[in-house]
Motif scaffolding. Structure first.
Motif: not given
Ligand code: GUN
Ligand code: FE
Length: 423
Positions: A28-57
């Motif tokens: 789930l990607v947010a840009e400046s608190s706004v939803i940018a999308g829900v993705f099964q695979e992370l698009p390349g342009k977000y590879q370097d952005a801060a990620l928080e992994d909630f595991g199985d939650c």
């Protein structure tokens, strides 16, 4: 510069009534608190952005509560051996009168705001008491806690004890002053006009509020057709009105975006009036059972395409938790279905439907699309079911069901409101 945040987990949301969208270990990607999308695979342009992994939650939209009473928070779970009108007179009005004391208001409202967040509710439509100062204290507390939505100073000028009654003139003057004081003070909390219910408001007060609604372009919230004795009383107060809803319509308070709580006894004509005006139903199943008001005809409302969303109605409801409200909505609907002789037009609510009413439905009142729509402000919670009893491997929909019925605050691990991490 846009700040990008990425949350990873098993994403579950209700795109429409009865449907569930589940993406395991998705983004789930947010840009400046706004939803940018829900993705099964992370698009390349977000590879370097801060990620928080909630595991199985599970990562789901946070809850919306379309109707609750802040000054009743400290009397949750009290007086339910009485029906509505006796409960109001014996418990509720006396409790609300205590909010003349700013110190008491601050203590209760800060506790309420903290607990709402802990329970995963980030958007609310809330009644305060009639006290102007107390109402600002409530709005301050919600704003500070990161909650968004609408709060109303209650208006009431008749049929309550001296300690909780205004004159019509006071009520209107205090409401105006409150509206002026709110102006520019909050980023996330907005005012909503709040005539308590028809028995509490003289015609002159209702008329004045109708004028204010127009002048300030304000939404309206109130109560409708909750209890037999209440409905009969309204009939005697407004003999010119065929039905309860007309007592609001008469004064310009029945309009698009008006929220009516309960509507337990609204018949096909009253429901048609809601549908054509764009009035919302705040369905409060826990309260309707506690005060034995009845079981609202939710299936009929949904079939008739009314706007319905779930509400706790604390303290008619005994819990703030919208997980609990969702389970109560299902239980009540099953009893209604059973006692109808299992009629198809009274079919009970399913888990995905109740989940929709607790999230996507209410989101639409606040101007968002259902689920996680691109361009909407991000409101989400993370549910961790590892504290629940060990189980066989479960599908996301089964895990959601178990979490709803467990209604365990330990399972709410993170809360995000308008993109801000609160828990
Ligand atoms: N009708 C008027 N006031 C109230 C209230 O505080 N709670 C409920 N449930 N119904 C009401
Ligand atoms: Fe209520």
């Amino acid at each position: 510069m846009k700040s990008t945040k990425i949350y990873r987990g098993t994403i579950v949301y209700a795109p429409q009534l009865g449907a569930l969208e589940c993406l395991e270990h998705a983004y789930l990607v947010a840009e400046s608190s706004v939803i940018a999308g829900v993705f099964q695979e992370l698009p390349g342009k977000y590879q370097d952005a801060a990620l928080e992994d909630f595991g199985d939650c599970l990562l789901i939209p946070s809850f919306t509560d379309l109707h609750l009473h802040a000054p009743q928070y400290a009397m949750m779970g009290m007086g339910f051996d009485l029906p509505l009108l006796e409960w109001l007179n014996t418990y509720t009005f006396k409790e609300e009168a205590r909010f003349a004391d700013a110190g008491f208001a601050r203590t209760v409202y800060e506790a309420l705001a903290t607990e709402l967040v802990r329970r995963g509710t980030t958007r609310v439509c809330m009644f305060s008491s009639l006290h102007r100062e107390g109402t600002l204290i409530l709005m301050d507390a919600l704003e500070r806690a990161g909650i968004t939505g609408f709060v109303g100073k209650v208006n009431m000028d008749r049929n309550s004890p001296d300690c909780l009654r205004e004159t019509c003139e006071e009520s209107l003057a205090q409401t105006r002053r409150w509206l002026d004081e709110c102006d520019g003070r909050y980023a996330h909390i907005k005012p909503i006009l709040t005539p308590r219910f028809t028995p509490s408001c003289s015609d002159a007060l209702m008329e004045g509020l109708g004028r204010l609604a127009e002048e300030y372009e304000l939404p309206v919230q109130s109560h409708l057709s909750e209890n037999d004795a209440e409905i009969e009383w309204v009939r005697t107060l407004h003999p010119d009105c065929e039905q309860y809803w007309e007592t609001y319509a008469k004064f310009g308070l029945w309009k698009r975006g008006t929220i009516m709580a309960h509507c337990v006894h609204s018949d096909v004509r009253e429901r048609a009036a809601m549908r054509s005006a764009g009035v919302w139903v705040a369905h409060s199943p826990d309260s309707n059972t506690n005060l034995y008001s009845g079981v609202a005809p939710v299936r009929k409302m949904l079939n008739e395409r009314l706007s319905v969303a779930l509400a706790s109605d604390v303290a008619g409801g005994a819990k703030l938790s919208m997980l609990h409200a969702a389970a109560e909505a299902i239980r009540a609907s099953k009893l209604r279905y059973y006692y109808s002789g299992k009629r198809p037009d009274e079919a009970y609510l399913t888990v995905p439907e109740a989940f929709y009413l607790a999230t996507s439905a209410g989101q639409q009142y606040f101007g968002s699309g259902p689920g996680f729509c691109v361009g909407d402000s991000l409101h989400a919670i993370v549910l961790d079911d590892s504290a629940l009893p060990p189980s066989r491997p479960l599908a996301p929909a089964e895990r959601l069901e178990r979490l709803i019925y467990a209604d365990d605050s330990r399972t709410i691990r993170a809360v995000i409101s308008e993109g801000r991490r609160l828990v």
